[in-house]
Motif scaffolding. Structure first.
Motif, PDB file in Angstrom:
ATOM      1  N   PRO A   1       2.643  -2.737  -2.187  1.00  0.00           N
ATOM      2  CA  PRO A   1       3.355  -1.714  -1.503  1.00  0.00           C
ATOM      3  C   PRO A   1       4.345  -3.231  -1.307  1.00  0.00           C
ATOM      4  O   PRO A   1       5.581  -3.323  -0.303  1.00  0.00           O
ATOM      5  CB  PRO A   1       2.972  -1.666  -0.156  1.00  0.00           C
ATOM      6  CG  PRO A   1       1.042  -1.151  -0.824  1.00  0.00           C
ATOM      7  CD  PRO A   1       0.846  -2.082  -1.335  1.00  0.00           C
ATOM      8  N   ILE A   2       3.577  -4.285  -1.754  1.00  0.00           N
ATOM      9  CA  ILE A   2       5.050  -5.631  -0.967  1.00  0.00           C
ATOM     10  C   ILE A   2       5.929  -5.308  -1.800  1.00  0.00           C
ATOM     11  O   ILE A   2       6.744  -6.650  -1.854  1.00  0.00           O
ATOM     12  CB  ILE A   2       3.881  -6.402  -1.658  1.00  0.00           C
ATOM     13  CG1 ILE A   2       4.088  -8.314  -1.222  1.00  0.00           C
ATOM     14  CG2 ILE A   2       4.098  -6.828  -3.434  1.00  0.00           C
ATOM     15  CD1 ILE A   2       4.110  -8.757   0.622  1.00  0.00           C
ATOM     16  N   LEU A   3       6.307  -4.881  -2.573  1.00  0.00           N
ATOM     17  CA  LEU A   3       7.876  -4.737  -3.587  1.00  0.00           C
ATOM     18  C   LEU A   3       8.376  -3.509  -2.917  1.00  0.00           C
ATOM     19  O   LEU A   3      10.136  -3.471  -2.476  1.00  0.00           O
ATOM     20  CB  LEU A   3       7.374  -3.566  -5.127  1.00  0.00           C
ATOM     21  CG  LEU A   3       6.555  -5.147  -5.814  1.00  0.00           C
ATOM     22  CD1 LEU A   3       7.075  -4.216  -7.529  1.00  0.00           C
ATOM     23  CD2 LEU A   3       6.856  -6.434  -6.160  1.00  0.00           C
ATOM     24  N   SER A   4       7.907  -2.997  -1.745  1.00  0.00           N
ATOM     25  CA  SER A   4       9.184  -1.926  -1.191  1.00  0.00           C
ATOM     26  C   SER A   4       9.592  -2.776   0.696  1.00  0.00           C
ATOM     27  O   SER A   4       9.029  -4.483   0.640  1.00  0.00           O
ATOM     28  CB  SER A   4       8.353  -1.034  -1.156  1.00  0.00           C
ATOM     29  OG  SER A   4       7.178  -1.484   0.181  1.00  0.00           O
ATOM     30  N   GLY A   5      10.662  -2.358   0.283  1.00  0.00           N
ATOM     31  CA  GLY A   5      11.256  -3.679   2.034  1.00  0.00           C
ATOM     32  C   GLY A   5      10.259  -3.208   2.814  1.00  0.00           C
ATOM     33  O   GLY A   5       9.922  -4.667   4.038  1.00  0.00           O
TER      34      GLY A   5
ATOM     35  N   ILE B   1       5.585   1.241   1.158  1.00  0.00           N
ATOM     36  CA  ILE B   1       5.114   1.880  -0.626  1.00  0.00           C
ATOM     37  C   ILE B   1       5.054   1.403  -1.980  1.00  0.00           C
ATOM     38  O   ILE B   1       5.531   0.065  -1.636  1.00  0.00           O
ATOM     39  CB  ILE B   1       6.853   2.936  -0.565  1.00  0.00           C
ATOM     40  CG1 ILE B   1       7.377   3.292   0.502  1.00  0.00           C
ATOM     41  CG2 ILE B   1       6.914   3.824  -1.975  1.00  0.00           C
ATOM     42  CD1 ILE B   1       8.155   4.775   1.010  1.00  0.00           C
ATOM     43  N   SER B   2       4.465   1.858  -2.835  1.00  0.00           N
ATOM     44  CA  SER B   2       4.335   1.165  -4.305  1.00  0.00           C
ATOM     45  C   SER B   2       4.578   2.310  -5.323  1.00  0.00           C
ATOM     46  O   SER B   2       4.899   2.912  -4.732  1.00  0.00           O
ATOM     47  CB  SER B   2       2.641   0.813  -3.937  1.00  0.00           C
ATOM     48  OG  SER B   2       1.479   2.217  -4.600  1.00  0.00           O
ATOM     49  N   CYS B   3       5.084   1.877  -5.945  1.00  0.00           N
ATOM     50  CA  CYS B   3       5.619   2.293  -7.181  1.00  0.00           C
ATOM     51  C   CYS B   3       4.568   3.388  -7.426  1.00  0.00           C
ATOM     52  O   CYS B   3       5.464   4.328  -7.771  1.00  0.00           O
ATOM     53  CB  CYS B   3       5.491   1.842  -8.540  1.00  0.00           C
ATOM     54  SG  CYS B   3       6.185   0.095  -8.966  1.00  0.00           S
TER      55      CYS B   3
ATOM     56  N   ASP C   1      -9.440  -1.867  -6.933  1.00  0.00           N
ATOM     57  CA  ASP C   1     -10.101  -1.450  -5.881  1.00  0.00           C
ATOM     58  C   ASP C   1      -9.304  -2.385  -4.785  1.00  0.00           C
ATOM     59  O   ASP C   1      -9.035  -1.901  -2.710  1.00  0.00           O
ATOM     60  CB  ASP C   1     -11.513  -1.578  -5.869  1.00  0.00           C
ATOM     61  CG  ASP C   1     -12.147  -1.195  -6.760  1.00  0.00           C
ATOM     62  OD1 ASP C   1     -12.009  -0.172  -6.842  1.00  0.00           O
ATOM     63  OD2 ASP C   1     -13.230  -1.841  -7.319  1.00  0.00           O
ATOM     64  N   ALA C   2      -7.791  -2.963  -4.908  1.00  0.00           N
ATOM     65  CA  ALA C   2      -7.001  -4.289  -3.886  1.00  0.00           C
ATOM     66  C   ALA C   2      -6.397  -4.790  -4.909  1.00  0.00           C
ATOM     67  O   ALA C   2      -6.664  -4.711  -5.851  1.00  0.00           O
ATOM     68  CB  ALA C   2      -8.522  -5.139  -3.814  1.00  0.00           C
ATOM     69  N   VAL C   3      -5.579  -5.141  -4.164  1.00  0.00           N
ATOM     70  CA  VAL C   3      -4.092  -5.980  -5.102  1.00  0.00           C
ATOM     71  C   VAL C   3      -4.261  -6.885  -3.840  1.00  0.00           C
ATOM     72  O   VAL C   3      -4.634  -7.215  -2.381  1.00  0.00           O
ATOM     73  CB  VAL C   3      -3.268  -5.029  -4.820  1.00  0.00           C
ATOM     74  CG1 VAL C   3      -3.351  -3.384  -4.906  1.00  0.00           C
ATOM     75  CG2 VAL C   3      -2.637  -4.575  -3.428  1.00  0.00           C
ATOM     76  N   PRO C   4      -3.434  -8.168  -4.754  1.00  0.00           N
ATOM     77  CA  PRO C   4      -3.527  -9.353  -3.957  1.00  0.00           C
ATOM     78  C   PRO C   4      -2.722  -9.331  -2.706  1.00  0.00           C
ATOM     79  O   PRO C   4      -3.161 -10.188  -2.227  1.00  0.00           O
ATOM     80  CB  PRO C   4      -2.445 -10.119  -4.875  1.00  0.00           C
ATOM     81  CG  PRO C   4      -2.661  -9.844  -6.310  1.00  0.00           C
ATOM     82  CD  PRO C   4      -3.175  -8.294  -6.298  1.00  0.00           C
ATOM     83  N   SER C   5      -1.951  -8.692  -2.442  1.00  0.00           N
ATOM     84  CA  SER C   5      -1.197  -9.036  -1.014  1.00  0.00           C
ATOM     85  C   SER C   5      -2.204  -8.545   0.221  1.00  0.00           C
ATOM     86  O   SER C   5      -1.700  -9.340   1.178  1.00  0.00           O
ATOM     87  CB  SER C   5      -0.004  -7.640  -0.721  1.00  0.00           C
ATOM     88  OG  SER C   5      -0.285  -6.370  -0.609  1.00  0.00           O
ATOM     89  N   GLY C   6      -3.097  -7.749  -0.137  1.00  0.00           N
ATOM     90  CA  GLY C   6      -4.035  -7.110   0.904  1.00  0.00           C
ATOM     91  C   GLY C   6      -3.772  -6.167   1.695  1.00  0.00           C
ATOM     92  O   GLY C   6      -4.296  -5.140   2.524  1.00  0.00           O
ATOM     93  N   LEU C   7      -1.984  -5.494   1.032  1.00  0.00           N
ATOM     94  CA  LEU C   7      -2.037  -4.067   1.425  1.00  0.00           C
ATOM     95  C   LEU C   7      -2.641  -3.248   0.931  1.00  0.00           C
ATOM     96  O   LEU C   7      -3.486  -3.056   0.172  1.00  0.00           O
ATOM     97  CB  LEU C   7      -0.664  -4.147   1.556  1.00  0.00           C
ATOM     98  CG  LEU C   7       0.717  -4.598   1.982  1.00  0.00           C
ATOM     99  CD1 LEU C   7       1.932  -5.349   1.281  1.00  0.00           C
ATOM    100  CD2 LEU C   7       0.090  -5.021   3.351  1.00  0.00           C
ATOM    101  N   PRO C   8      -2.483  -2.069   2.058  1.00  0.00           N
ATOM    102  CA  PRO C   8      -3.325  -0.721   1.179  1.00  0.00           C
ATOM    103  C   PRO C   8      -3.192  -0.319  -0.198  1.00  0.00           C
ATOM    104  O   PRO C   8      -2.460  -0.547  -0.214  1.00  0.00           O
ATOM    105  CB  PRO C   8      -3.621   0.438   2.147  1.00  0.00           C
ATOM    106  CG  PRO C   8      -2.678  -0.447   3.534  1.00  0.00           C
ATOM    107  CD  PRO C   8      -1.968  -1.790   3.346  1.00  0.00           C
ATOM    108  N   VAL C   9      -4.072   0.352  -0.349  1.00  0.00           N
ATOM    109  CA  VAL C   9      -4.366   1.065  -2.027  1.00  0.00           C
ATOM    110  C   VAL C   9      -3.910   2.268  -1.695  1.00  0.00           C
ATOM    111  O   VAL C   9      -5.007   3.257  -1.390  1.00  0.00           O
ATOM    112  CB  VAL C   9      -4.954   0.338  -3.072  1.00  0.00           C
ATOM    113  CG1 VAL C   9      -4.406   1.049  -4.674  1.00  0.00           C
ATOM    114  CG2 VAL C   9      -4.557  -1.232  -3.574  1.00  0.00           C
TER     115      VAL C   9
END
Length: 450
Positions: free
Chosen positions: A62-66, A70-72, A440-448
């Motif tokens: 979700p790091i790409l959203s304002g 929200i992720s792709c 399982d996880a993304v580098p930002s630490g935000l929820p997947v």
């Protein structure tokens, strides 16, 4: 009795006749299993594994959203055939996946996303150079960037394909990923028209990614140590993942064409109708069942329509808004039918919830438009949503009908069932299962979102 037939000489004649019938059936079957003339097989560029892995993480992050929420994958999730399982999505201001998506009453979406989330299957194939339902982004060497988009002067070079460039649109959309005005620095930049400018929306997003140590390390491996991370690089990584993850070219249909492995009887009959009496292949042509052209098929119109904020109508005139050509009114791009059985709802507006319903629409578009069952729509609740303004306007319905290109085709219920069996034979189960899957996880630490 057998002795009688033998002595009379008729037994041999009967056996001979049966043998001839069996031989005739074999010949007919061989003719039916002859490969179709579909042109060259689709080809795909070989992907660097480091780019694919990086693209996977970015796709689900979700790091790409304002608002970083929200992720792709929120609208293109493998659980829903790389769509989101609803007719028209809820982007910013909503949570949860698919038909369970809910609007936040404290921060309601301004409107539904105007068009159905398109599937991502085979968008990485060479020649798939036209993106979105209206084709507003496409490869074009006449432009300095190599890509024609509505951004015109704001468009920059550096995207490696139309597929990578399409990533820029959702992150710039307030309704999709950017967020409402004033909520965050990205949405403010978008509203001020600061897109590709230095310090604009793309730079802000790229800066977020570069500030995360794991992303920095991974980009070092693909761009070179310390290389500046641009939004174009993010788009290129996303495209690498999509090309690899959702390449779908090993279905029963492919195996029948390439290896002679016969389709199941119903699917074989459906294929014969698809490429014959039903006329489907006139538009759904080639290996990927698309001519990448634009056609008007009297699809019912749901939701707010494709309009600027200052426009009051709820129309979606499709390709017309791109070309300005009146002949393009209500035309939309022919979607590929690969894995189509997984991608409901169907149509640019997601008007049909089932494959059978959209097939029957194609058989008689005008009757289907006039008798449209609104319960087919899959619309998560949204207070104040404009859902039926177009269908409640007889003049608009008539405009949609008048643009229709398709002529009626009569098929029996059994023939429709066979046609659906063929469409199901276009499913590549390996691609559907996913090659990398959801991290399982993304580098930002935000929820997947899973």
């Amino acid at each position: 009795m057998t002795e009688y037939w033998r002595r009379s000489g008729l037994l041999g004649s009967i056996v001979t006749s049966l043998s001839l019938w069996a031989y005739a059936d074999e010949v007919i079957a061989e003719i039916k299993h002859q490969p179709l003339d579909l042109g060259p097989r689709p080809s795909f560029a070989l992907m660097d594994q480091a780019q694919v892995e990086l693209g996977q993480l970015l796709f689900y992050d979700p790091i790409l959203s304002g608002n970083r929420n929200i992720s792709c994958a929120s609208c293109h999730h493998p659980r829903f055939g790389t769509g989101d399982g609803v007719s028209l999505s809820l982007g910013e201001g909503a949570s949860r996946l698919g038909p369970k998506r809910q609007a936040d009453p404290e921060n309601l979406p301004e409107q539904r996303i105007p068009r159905n989330a398109p599937a991502l299957w085979n968008l990485g194939a060479r020649g798939m150079d036209v993106m979105f339902h209206d084709g507003r982004l496409e490869a074009d060497p006449a432009y300095g960037s190599g890509i024609r988009t509505p951004l015109e002067g704001d468009m920059v070079a550096g995207f490696d394909s139309a597929l990578s460039a399409q990533a820029m649109f959702p992150v710039l959309s307030a309704d999709e990923m950017a967020g409402h005005y004033g909520e965050n620095e990205v949405s403010r930049a978008v509203r001020l028209g600061q897109l590709s400018h230095p310090g604009g929306a793309w730079d802000l997003i790229a800066g977020r990614v570069a500030d995360i140590p794991e992303y920095r390390q991974r980009f070092d491996r693909v761009l070179g140590q310390g290389a500046s991370i641009q939004f174009t690089d993010i788009g290129n990584m996303l495209a690498a993942f999509i090309r690899f993850e959702w390449r779908a070219d090993d279905s029963p249909f492919d195996r029948a064409q390439m290896q002679g492995e016969p389709l199941l009887p119903a699917a074989a009959r459906g294929q014969e109708a698809f490429y014959g009496a039903a006329g489907c292949s006139q538009c759904h042509s080639g290996w990927l069942q698309t001519d990448n052209g634009f056609h008007a098929i009297a699809m019912p119109q749901l939701g707010p329509g494709k309009a600027a904020r200052f426009e009051a109508h709820a129309r979606d005139e499709g390709r017309l808004r791109v070309t300005g050509n009146a002949d393009d009114a209500y035309r939309f791009r022919t979607p590929s039918l690969r894995n189509v059985a997984l991608t409901a709802p169907y149509g640019h507006s997601g008007a049909y919830a089932t494959l059978e319903a959209v097939v029957r629409h194609h058989l008689n578009p005008l009757d289907a438009l006039m008798s449209y069952d609104r319960s087919q729509a899959v619309l998560p609740a949204l207070q104040g949503a404009i859902d039926w303004a177009a269908m409640d306007d007889p003049a608009e319905v008539q405009r949609i009908a008048s643009a229709n290109d398709l002529v009626p085709v009569t098929l029996s219920d059994d023939e429709v069932a066979d046609l659906i069996a063929f469409l199901e034979a276009l499913t590549d189960s390996t691609a559907a299962a996913g090659r990398f899957g959801v991290p399982d996880a993304v580098p930002s630490g935000l929820p997947v979102e899973r």
